[in-house]
Motif scaffolding. Structure first.
Motif, PDB file in Angstrom:
ATOM      1  N   GLY A 180       0.771  -1.239   0.000  1.00 20.36           N
ATOM      2  CA  GLY A 180       0.000   0.000   0.000  1.00 20.36           C
ATOM      3  C   GLY A 180       0.795   1.278   0.000  1.00 20.36           C
ATOM      4  N   SER A 181       1.714   1.463  -0.943  1.00 20.81           N
ATOM      5  CA  SER A 181       2.419   2.730  -1.065  1.00 20.81           C
ATOM      6  C   SER A 181       1.439   3.835  -1.475  1.00 20.81           C
ATOM      7  N   SER A 182       1.542   4.991  -0.812  1.00 20.09           N
ATOM      8  CA  SER A 182       0.597   6.075  -1.101  1.00 20.09           C
ATOM      9  C   SER A 182       0.814   6.648  -2.493  1.00 20.09           C
ATOM     10  N   ARG A 183       2.068   6.689  -2.948  1.00 19.76           N
ATOM     11  CA  ARG A 183       2.348   7.287  -4.257  1.00 19.76           C
ATOM     12  C   ARG A 183       2.305   6.287  -5.405  1.00 19.76           C
ATOM     13  N   LEU A 184       2.520   5.001  -5.093  1.00 18.23           N
ATOM     14  CA  LEU A 184       2.525   3.996  -6.160  1.00 18.23           C
ATOM     15  C   LEU A 184       2.089   2.649  -5.590  1.00 18.23           C
ATOM     16  N   PRO A 185       0.786   2.481  -5.388  1.00 20.47           N
ATOM     17  CA  PRO A 185       0.280   1.228  -4.806  1.00 20.47           C
ATOM     18  C   PRO A 185       0.714   0.011  -5.621  1.00 20.47           C
ATOM     19  N   GLY A 186       1.100  -1.049  -4.902  1.00 18.67           N
ATOM     20  CA  GLY A 186       1.476  -2.293  -5.567  1.00 18.67           C
ATOM     21  C   GLY A 186       2.848  -2.289  -6.204  1.00 18.67           C
ATOM     22  N   LYS A 187       3.681  -1.305  -5.868  1.00 20.22           N
ATOM     23  CA  LYS A 187       4.962  -1.190  -6.599  1.00 20.22           C
ATOM     24  C   LYS A 187       5.895  -2.392  -6.423  1.00 20.22           C
ATOM     25  N   PRO A 188       5.866  -3.151  -5.296  1.00 23.04           N
ATOM     26  CA  PRO A 188       6.767  -4.307  -5.230  1.00 23.04           C
ATOM     27  C   PRO A 188       6.522  -5.322  -6.344  1.00 23.04           C
ATOM     28  N   LEU A 189       5.295  -5.332  -6.893  1.00 21.25           N
ATOM     29  CA  LEU A 189       4.954  -6.315  -7.921  1.00 21.25           C
ATOM     30  C   LEU A 189       5.214  -5.817  -9.342  1.00 21.25           C
ATOM     31  N   LEU A 190       5.626  -4.572  -9.491  1.00 23.88           N
ATOM     32  CA  LEU A 190       5.947  -4.058 -10.827  1.00 23.88           C
ATOM     33  C   LEU A 190       7.124  -4.834 -11.397  1.00 23.88           C
ATOM     34  N   LEU A 191       7.061  -5.117 -12.691  1.00 20.17           N
ATOM     35  CA  LEU A 191       8.050  -6.002 -13.318  1.00 20.17           C
ATOM     36  C   LEU A 191       9.171  -5.233 -13.998  1.00 20.17           C
ATOM     37  N   ILE A 192      10.388  -5.758 -13.834  1.00 18.81           N
ATOM     38  CA  ILE A 192      11.561  -5.321 -14.579  1.00 18.81           C
ATOM     39  C   ILE A 192      12.260  -6.578 -15.056  1.00 18.81           C
ATOM     40  N   ARG A 193      12.460  -6.700 -16.336  1.00 19.96           N
ATOM     41  CA  ARG A 193      13.014  -7.930 -16.912  1.00 19.96           C
ATOM     42  C   ARG A 193      12.205  -9.168 -16.484  1.00 19.96           C
ATOM     43  N   LYS A 194      10.897  -8.984 -16.452  1.00 17.77           N
ATOM     44  CA  LYS A 194       9.939 -10.055 -16.161  1.00 17.77           C
ATOM     45  C   LYS A 194      10.006 -10.568 -14.724  1.00 17.77           C
ATOM     46  N   LYS A 195      10.664  -9.801 -13.846  1.00 23.40           N
ATOM     47  CA  LYS A 195      10.724 -10.161 -12.435  1.00 23.40           C
ATOM     48  C   LYS A 195      10.267  -8.960 -11.604  1.00 23.40           C
ATOM     49  N   PRO A 196       9.569  -9.205 -10.472  1.00 25.24           N
ATOM     50  CA  PRO A 196       9.126  -8.082  -9.628  1.00 25.24           C
ATOM     51  C   PRO A 196      10.301  -7.343  -9.013  1.00 25.24           C
ATOM     52  N   ILE A 197      10.061  -6.100  -8.635  1.00 23.35           N
ATOM     53  CA  ILE A 197      11.119  -5.243  -8.095  1.00 23.35           C
ATOM     54  C   ILE A 197      11.833  -5.903  -6.921  1.00 23.35           C
ATOM     55  N   PHE A 198      11.075  -6.529  -6.013  1.00 25.99           N
ATOM     56  CA  PHE A 198      11.723  -7.091  -4.815  1.00 25.99           C
ATOM     57  C   PHE A 198      12.652  -8.238  -5.164  1.00 25.99           C
ATOM     58  N   TRP A 199      12.413  -8.945  -6.263  1.00 28.57           N
ATOM     59  CA  TRP A 199      13.318 -10.016  -6.704  1.00 28.57           C
ATOM     60  C   TRP A 199      14.694  -9.435  -7.002  1.00 28.57           C
ATOM     61  N   HIS A 200      14.725  -8.281  -7.639  1.00 25.39           N
ATOM     62  CA  HIS A 200      16.000  -7.635  -7.964  1.00 25.39           C
ATOM     63  C   HIS A 200      16.730  -7.185  -6.706  1.00 25.39           C
ATOM     64  N   VAL A 201      15.979  -6.737  -5.689  1.00 22.19           N
ATOM     65  CA  VAL A 201      16.609  -6.341  -4.431  1.00 22.19           C
ATOM     66  C   VAL A 201      17.259  -7.559  -3.772  1.00 22.19           C
ATOM     67  N   VAL A 202      16.584  -8.696  -3.839  1.00 16.61           N
ATOM     68  CA  VAL A 202      17.170  -9.938  -3.315  1.00 16.61           C
ATOM     69  C   VAL A 202      18.491 -10.239  -4.016  1.00 16.61           C
ATOM     70  N   GLN A 203      18.545 -10.038  -5.328  1.00 24.10           N
ATOM     71  CA  GLN A 203      19.785 -10.307  -6.070  1.00 24.10           C
ATOM     72  C   GLN A 203      20.917  -9.405  -5.607  1.00 24.10           C
ATOM     73  N   ARG A 204      20.602  -8.143  -5.287  1.00 25.68           N
ATOM     74  CA  ARG A 204      21.642  -7.222  -4.798  1.00 25.68           C
ATOM     75  C   ARG A 204      22.198  -7.731  -3.453  1.00 25.68           C
ATOM     76  N   CYS A 205      21.335  -8.283  -2.612  1.00 27.90           N
ATOM     77  CA  CYS A 205      21.788  -8.834  -1.328  1.00 27.90           C
ATOM     78  C   CYS A 205      22.680 -10.051  -1.542  1.00 27.90           C
TER      79      CYS A 205
END
Length: 255
Positions: free
Chosen positions: A15-40
């Protein structure tokens, strides 16, 4: 550096106020949080030591589909820190375990930053909490209230955080050589995390809208390491998402 005693928790709230549902937005066919996991993972943290902390069934289901460790947390939390504390308590992590709070909306977050904070935390157990800062090079950033300034004393101790232009050189108003921008990544032991979350909102925290002032107001110490690489923007708005998506889709370094 052995990071076996370090966990990374990635808050992913729907529930982001400026962009609801943003963790599920896709980049290279993967959600944003998947990419954050890769950085870790790139920073040297094992996948089994990473947890996505969410309050939404859709994010939980997508994490499981991608075989990522995920935990459902309360939708009532006022901050990501409270959500991380719930994860630590549910999973029963020992008091000395180090937990890094990695923002779930920063798919371009340098893995080197995560590694730097982790290493600094291990080497500075005298601090209750650790974080990162980066030098401010432009006066327009120095006077911008949306850029949070960190006032750093001796041996990396954070004295204060503020939206004001500080510290201010009385003799040379153009000198910003001691000005640092706060970077929103934190590490704490489980013990310090529990202590922090036991405190109510502090007056200075409410005044400046800066959660870290709760820690300083109650006597917890914060250590700050200086990170000199350029930091990309996170995804706060649809425009941010479009820009970051274009950057990552053009760069073959990203899966």
């Amino acid at each position: 550096m052995n990071f076996s005693n370090i966990k990374a928790v990635i808050p992913a709230r729907y529930g982001s106020s400026r962009l609801p549902g943003k963790p599920l937005l896709l980049i290279r066919k993967k959600p944003i949080f998947w990419h954050v996991v890769q950085r870790c993972i790139e920073a040297g943290i094992r996948i089994n030591d990473i947890v996505i902390a969410t309050d939404d069934q859709r994010i939980y289901d997508e994490s499981e589909k991608l075989s990522l460790p995920v935990l459902m947390t309360s939708p009532e939390h006022q901050s990501g820190t409270d959500r991380i504390n719930e994860v630590a308590n549910i999973l029963g992590w020992p008091a000395e375990t180090i937990v890094i709070n990695v923002q779930g909306d920063e798919p371009l977050l340098p893995s080197e930053l995560i590694k730097t904070v982790a290493t600094y935390t291990v080497n500075h157990p005298n601090f209750s909490i650790t974080t990162a800062v980066t030098p401010i090079g432009k006066r327009e950033d120095f006077i911008n209230p949306n850029v949070v300034k960190a006032i750093i004393g001796s041996e990396g101790r954070a004295l204060y955080f503020t939206r004001s232009a500080a510290p201010f050189n009385r003799d040379d108003h153009n000198d910003i050589s001691l000005a640092y921008r706060h970077v929103g990544i934190y590490a704490y032991t489980v013990e310090s995390l529990n202590t922090f979350c036991s405190y109510p909102e502090a007056p200075l925290e409410r005044y400046e809208k800066l959660e870290q002032l709760r820690a300083l107001s109650n006597g917890l110490t914060i250590g700050a390491c200086v990170f000199y690489q350029q930091l990309p923007h996170g995804v706060d708005t649809l425009k941010d998402y479009e820009i970051i998506k274009e950057i990552m889709e053009k760069n073959n370094a990203f899966n």
